[in-house]
Design an enzyme around this catalytic site. Structure first.
Site, mmCIF file in Angstrom:
data_model
loop_
_atom_site.group_PDB
_atom_site.id
_atom_site.type_symbol
_atom_site.label_atom_id
_atom_site.label_comp_id
_atom_site.label_asym_id
_atom_site.label_seq_id
_atom_site.Cartn_x
_atom_site.Cartn_y
_atom_site.Cartn_z
ATOM 1 N N GLU A 1 92.449 77.805 -38.364
ATOM 2 C CA GLU A 1 92.203 78.411 -37.046
ATOM 3 C C GLU A 1 90.791 78.045 -36.608
ATOM 4 O O GLU A 1 89.992 77.558 -37.414
ATOM 5 C CB GLU A 1 92.347 79.932 -37.165
ATOM 6 C CG GLU A 1 93.753 80.324 -37.596
ATOM 7 C CD GLU A 1 93.980 81.822 -37.721
ATOM 8 O OE1 GLU A 1 93.016 82.598 -37.524
ATOM 9 O OE2 GLU A 1 95.126 82.201 -38.010
ATOM 10 N N PRO A 2 90.457 78.330 -35.332
ATOM 11 C CA PRO A 2 89.105 77.967 -34.889
ATOM 12 C C PRO A 2 88.013 78.615 -35.743
ATOM 13 O O PRO A 2 86.975 78.012 -35.993
ATOM 14 C CB PRO A 2 89.058 78.504 -33.448
ATOM 15 C CG PRO A 2 90.490 78.501 -33.006
ATOM 16 C CD PRO A 2 91.304 78.811 -34.222
ATOM 17 N N SER A 3 88.261 79.837 -36.253
ATOM 18 C CA SER A 3 87.196 80.517 -36.991
ATOM 19 C C SER A 3 87.377 80.468 -38.504
ATOM 20 O O SER A 3 86.601 81.072 -39.238
ATOM 21 C CB SER A 3 87.112 81.987 -36.546
ATOM 22 O OG SER A 3 88.359 82.607 -36.820
ATOM 23 N N GLY B 1 88.992 77.859 -41.976
ATOM 24 C CA GLY B 1 89.779 76.756 -42.496
ATOM 25 C C GLY B 1 89.877 76.907 -44.003
ATOM 26 O O GLY B 1 90.954 77.081 -44.567
ATOM 27 N N ILE C 1 95.674 70.980 -35.905
ATOM 28 C CA ILE C 1 97.015 70.830 -36.479
ATOM 29 C C ILE C 1 97.534 69.398 -36.294
ATOM 30 O O ILE C 1 97.775 68.934 -35.176
ATOM 31 C CB ILE C 1 97.992 71.881 -35.898
ATOM 32 C CG1 ILE C 1 97.387 73.281 -36.114
ATOM 33 C CG2 ILE C 1 99.368 71.755 -36.526
ATOM 34 C CD1 ILE C 1 96.940 73.591 -37.541
ATOM 35 N N THR D 1 98.165 73.692 -60.113
ATOM 36 C CA THR D 1 97.058 74.037 -59.222
ATOM 37 C C THR D 1 95.758 73.344 -59.634
ATOM 38 O O THR D 1 95.062 72.752 -58.798
ATOM 39 C CB THR D 1 96.837 75.568 -59.231
ATOM 40 O OG1 THR D 1 98.093 76.187 -58.960
ATOM 41 C CG2 THR D 1 95.808 75.994 -58.203
ATOM 42 N N GLU E 1 93.041 69.750 -46.268
ATOM 43 C CA GLU E 1 93.797 70.228 -47.452
ATOM 44 C C GLU E 1 92.863 70.831 -48.497
ATOM 45 O O GLU E 1 93.107 70.715 -49.697
ATOM 46 C CB GLU E 1 94.608 69.099 -48.069
ATOM 47 C CG GLU E 1 95.716 68.620 -47.186
ATOM 48 C CD GLU E 1 97.089 69.107 -47.615
ATOM 49 O OE1 GLU E 1 97.268 69.513 -48.761
ATOM 50 O OE2 GLU E 1 97.965 69.091 -46.761
ATOM 51 N N GLN F 1 84.380 71.067 -51.857
ATOM 52 C CA GLN F 1 83.739 72.284 -52.385
ATOM 53 C C GLN F 1 84.815 73.302 -52.779
ATOM 54 O O GLN F 1 84.714 73.955 -53.824
ATOM 55 C CB GLN F 1 82.805 72.905 -51.325
ATOM 56 C CG GLN F 1 81.533 72.123 -51.052
ATOM 57 C CD GLN F 1 81.797 70.838 -50.256
ATOM 58 O OE1 GLN F 1 82.637 70.799 -49.368
ATOM 59 N NE2 GLN F 1 81.081 69.785 -50.602
HETATM 60 C C1 LIG Z 1 91.682 65.638 -38.620
HETATM 61 C C2 LIG Z 1 92.020 66.953 -39.253
HETATM 62 C C3 LIG Z 1 93.347 67.278 -39.487
HETATM 63 C C4 LIG Z 1 93.668 68.539 -40.013
HETATM 64 N N1 LIG Z 1 94.994 68.887 -40.172
HETATM 65 C C5 LIG Z 1 95.314 70.184 -40.474
HETATM 66 C C6 LIG Z 1 96.685 70.632 -40.451
HETATM 67 O O1 LIG Z 1 97.611 69.864 -40.192
HETATM 68 N N2 LIG Z 1 96.941 71.939 -40.713
HETATM 69 C C7 LIG Z 1 95.947 72.831 -40.999
HETATM 70 O O2 LIG Z 1 96.239 74.006 -41.216
HETATM 71 N N3 LIG Z 1 94.642 72.425 -41.044
HETATM 72 C C8 LIG Z 1 94.311 71.139 -40.777
HETATM 73 N N4 LIG Z 1 92.990 70.725 -40.795
HETATM 74 C C9 LIG Z 1 91.942 71.701 -41.077
HETATM 75 C C10 LIG Z 1 91.265 71.489 -42.422
HETATM 76 O O3 LIG Z 1 92.133 71.845 -43.449
HETATM 77 C C11 LIG Z 1 89.964 72.318 -42.390
HETATM 78 O O4 LIG Z 1 89.066 71.679 -41.496
HETATM 79 C C12 LIG Z 1 89.340 72.437 -43.766
HETATM 80 O O5 LIG Z 1 90.143 73.243 -44.591
HETATM 81 C C13 LIG Z 1 87.926 73.031 -43.693
HETATM 82 O O6 LIG Z 1 87.914 74.179 -42.923
HETATM 83 P P1 LIG Z 1 86.807 74.352 -41.782
HETATM 84 O O7 LIG Z 1 86.803 73.113 -40.971
HETATM 85 O O8 LIG Z 1 87.073 75.633 -41.089
HETATM 86 O O9 LIG Z 1 85.439 74.420 -42.564
HETATM 87 P P2 LIG Z 1 84.764 75.740 -43.160
HETATM 88 O O10 LIG Z 1 85.746 76.504 -43.934
HETATM 89 O O11 LIG Z 1 84.045 76.418 -42.050
HETATM 90 O O12 LIG Z 1 83.709 75.088 -44.138
HETATM 91 C C14 LIG Z 1 82.508 74.480 -43.694
HETATM 92 C C15 LIG Z 1 81.745 73.966 -44.913
HETATM 93 O O13 LIG Z 1 81.461 75.048 -45.807
HETATM 94 C C16 LIG Z 1 81.985 74.789 -47.087
HETATM 95 N N5 LIG Z 1 82.489 76.025 -47.678
HETATM 96 C C17 LIG Z 1 83.316 76.942 -47.125
HETATM 97 N N6 LIG Z 1 83.553 77.934 -47.982
HETATM 98 C C18 LIG Z 1 82.867 77.649 -49.122
HETATM 99 C C19 LIG Z 1 82.724 78.284 -50.383
HETATM 100 N N7 LIG Z 1 83.335 79.430 -50.672
HETATM 101 N N8 LIG Z 1 81.938 77.682 -51.312
HETATM 102 C C20 LIG Z 1 81.309 76.512 -51.043
HETATM 103 N N9 LIG Z 1 81.412 75.859 -49.866
HETATM 104 C C21 LIG Z 1 82.198 76.413 -48.918
HETATM 105 C C22 LIG Z 1 83.134 73.789 -46.851
HETATM 106 O O14 LIG Z 1 83.372 73.027 -48.019
HETATM 107 C C23 LIG Z 1 82.553 72.955 -45.728
HETATM 108 O O15 LIG Z 1 81.692 71.987 -46.268
HETATM 109 C C24 LIG Z 1 92.644 69.450 -40.344
HETATM 110 C C25 LIG Z 1 91.307 69.089 -40.135
HETATM 111 C C26 LIG Z 1 90.981 67.882 -39.587
HETATM 112 C C27 LIG Z 1 89.536 67.566 -39.336
#
Ligand SMILES: Cc1cc2nc3c(=O)[nH]c(=O)nc-3n(C[C@H](O)[C@H](O)[C@H](O)COP(=O)(O)OP(=O)(O)OC[C@H]3O[C@@H](n4cnc5c(N)ncnc54)[C@H](O)[C@@H]3O)c2cc1C
Length: 389
Positions: free
Chosen positions: A127-129, A131, A157, A313, A363, A367
């Protein structure tokens, strides 16, 4: 016993995918990267050749391939074009929660149509907020008579703009964290479901990536996978099954980058000799090969565990983290071997470099994979030396 022999069927799948990559993907790879168009016609050819939806079980009209089979296929296509492979494999990602968590009626209703004509499926947790923090899903679901009503936004997505069906993870209203997570199969022609514009991206441009809006989307309860509120483990099991394939994406991309670098190093001269004669270049190529082989072993092991009904896992996280991190390093080193030409759009190596980055992000980021492995090391891991000596 350990056996790395592939079955005749697996060899055939690998050969078919390799030929497809050379004939149908490489010639149009740059074109789709530049235009950002969705390569439907390439996927139609892949569908006709049986390279789509390969994990749908035979009972529902599919070819019933396992995770290792998927790894073999996507390594070949990702070597040619990582972005096209992301969208090519996305159906299997969108269908996996149904394969793992659906009942017989749902599998028949949702999977079979994908074997009859080319159409697209998506998977939506992000979601926007949020991942990384899947338990932090904000999209809500309300049970109302025979229906479940969904409200929220899904971000990033893959194939969301072209999909006919999305496996949406949401949460029952009033619940918190892991407890309320619910998986619902949402047909995209349902009133209240709408799609944002394609999100402009650094790489994987042939892959469609959009935001989905769900405003009072009424879905029959028969589309809920498993029990409402109990789908957090289903999301995690889906990732465990798809992460080895992301490892294989990275292996393919890295192999492509490595092979481009070998060809260039044999041709390019500096200081009156081919640069392949410099030990510094040879060592870079050697590291690429070591890391490719190690990544492939981790990937195949994780896939084998899933195919044999084991909890994979941890092996899936090890494979995804290693293959994608070293895939990124390989793409970077390969570009380095091209020198200044590597930084131009004359060669596909710059595209592989841009594409490689996404593997460390979607996926579950690198991290998050380490977080999963780290938690395991301090809880379920059984040491041989359980005290210090
Ligand atoms: C081109 C593209 C296609 C995608 N396709 C899909 C899809 O089909 N379906 C879907 O559901 N999603 C999809 N995604 C979303 C993707 O899975 C998320 O972008 C990803 O999981 C990271 O989430 P975020 O962008 O919200 O980053 P955030 O969760 O905000 O993380 C930002 C940074 O903080 C780090 N971080 C966060 N939590 C921790 C922690 N606990 N410890 C250490 N570091 C941490 C992360 O590693 C990252 O470096 C896609 C993304 C992209 C860019």
């Amino acid at each position: 016993m350990i056996d790395f022999n592939l079955t005749p069927e697996q060899k055939e799948m690998q050969k078919k995918a390799r030929e497809f990559a050379l004939k149908e993907i490489i010639p149009v790879s740059r074109k789709y990267d530049e235009s950002g168009d969705f390569p439907h016609e390439v996927y139609q050819k892949a569908f006709d050749k049986g390279l789509f939806n390969i994990t749908i079980p035979k009972e529902y009209g599919g070819i019933g391939c396992g995770i290792l089979d998927s790894c073999l296929l996507v390594e070949e296509t990702a070597a040619a074009d990582p972005g096209m492979t992301t969208s090519l494999f996305c159906n299997s990602l969108g269908q996996e929660p149904i394969i793992l968590g659906g009942n017989e009626e749902q599998k028949e209703r949702f999977l079979r149509p994908f074997t009859e004509k080319l159409q697209y499926a998506s998977f939506a947790t992000s979601e926007p907020s949020m991942g990384s923090d899947v338990a932090g899903i904000q999209t809500t679901a309300r049970l109302e008579g025979d229906e479940i009503v969904i409200n929220g936004r899904k971000m990033w997505i893959t194939n969301g703009g072209v999909a006919t069906m999305v496996s949406v993870f949401c949460r029952l209203e009033g619940t918190k964290r892991h407890e309320g997570v619910t998986a619902v199969v949402v047909p995209t022609d349902t009133p209240g479901f709408s799609v944002g514009k394609p999100i402009p991206k650094m790489g994987h441009r042939a892959s469609n990536t959009v935001m989905l809006r769900l405003d009072d989307v009424h879905i029959p309860k028969e589309n809920i996978l498993g029990e409402p509120g109990k789908a957090f483990p289903l999301a995690m099991q889906t990732f465990a099954h798809t992460r080895p394939t992301i490892g294989a994406f990275a292996c393919g991309m890295a192999r492509g980058a490595m092979e481009y670098a070998i060809a260039y190093a044999k041709r390019r001269k500096a200081f009156k000799t081919e640069i392949a004669n410099f030990q510094a270049i040879q060592f870079m190529l050697a590291d690429m090969k070591i890391n490719y082989e190690a990544a492939k072993l981790l990937t195949w092991k994780a896939a084998w565990e899933a195919d044999n009904g084991r909890d994979n896992t941890i092996s899936a996280s090890c494979a995804k983290a290693f293959a994608t991190d070293y895939g990124m390093k390989t793409a970077s080193d390969a570009l380095q071997i091209f020198g200044g030409y590597g930084y131009t759009t004359n060669y596909l190596i710059e595209k592989l470099f841009r594409d490689a980055k996404l593997y460390q992000i979607y996926e579950g980021t690198s991290q998050i994979q380490r977080m999963v492995i780290g938690r395991y090391m301090l809880s379920k891991y059984i040491p041989i030396f359980d005290k210090t000596y």
